[in-house]
Design a protein around this motif. Structure first.
Motif, PDB file in Angstrom:
ATOM      1  N   GLN A  57      25.671  96.680 -11.112  1.00  0.00           N
ATOM      2  CA  GLN A  57      24.812  97.862 -11.024  1.00  0.00           C
ATOM      3  C   GLN A  57      25.352  98.959 -11.950  1.00  0.00           C
ATOM      4  O   GLN A  57      26.529  99.242 -11.962  1.00  0.00           O
ATOM      5  N   GLY A  58      24.495  99.499 -12.735  1.00  0.00           N
ATOM      6  CA  GLY A  58      24.890 100.571 -13.637  1.00  0.00           C
ATOM      7  C   GLY A  58      25.460 100.097 -14.965  1.00  0.00           C
ATOM      8  O   GLY A  58      25.787 100.908 -15.823  1.00  0.00           O
ATOM      9  N   ARG A 122      16.161  96.040 -13.907  1.00  0.00           N
ATOM     10  CA  ARG A 122      16.718  97.402 -13.772  1.00  0.00           C
ATOM     11  C   ARG A 122      15.587  98.416 -13.622  1.00  0.00           C
ATOM     12  O   ARG A 122      14.539  98.283 -14.240  1.00  0.00           O
TER      13      ARG A 122
END
Length: 126
Positions: A57-58, A122
């Motif tokens: 994530q990210g 995403r």
């Protein structure tokens, strides 16, 4: 009559001897294909585990791409070797370098597909 029976038996044995190497080659090709498919599946499952990690994530697309390129080294190598063996069995007259290039492209395609899926899932940038 006895000579006819001996002749018929000889013809049958000769035919079986001629077919046997063909069947063995077919069995080798089927076995190589099965191993290549198993290698592909194992590699894909490993990449799927990488894809679903919370730590992704990210991550940027480039960072995730680098992560995937280094992930699953044993599965990747097994897939490459099994596919190379299958291609060599299936197409013995083609240069081994061409088979290796094909196997490498298959590995790269799997990695690219995982990165593409990562980017598509995403949320859009704000």
């Amino acid at each position: 009559m006895r000579m006819l029976m001996v002749g018929a038996a000889l013809v049958m044995m000769t035919s079986a001897a001629m077919i046997s190497p063909i069947m063995a080659d077919d069995d080798d090709a089927k076995g190589a294909q099965k191993l290549a498919m198993q290698g592909r599946d194992d590699y894909w499952h490993c990449l799927a585990r990488e894809y679903s990690r919370d730590s992704n994530q990210g991550m940027s697309q480039q960072d995730f791409g680098r992560s995937v390129a280094g992930a699953c080294p044993s599965e990747r190598q097994y897939y490459r070797v099994a596919l190379l063996d299958y291609l060599t069995t299936q197409y013995p007259d083609i240069d081994a370098g061409a088979h290796l290039a094909t196997a490498n492209r298959a590995v790269e395609a799997a990695q690219k597909d995982i990165v593409t899926a990562f980017v598509k899932q995403r949320p859009p940038a704000k």
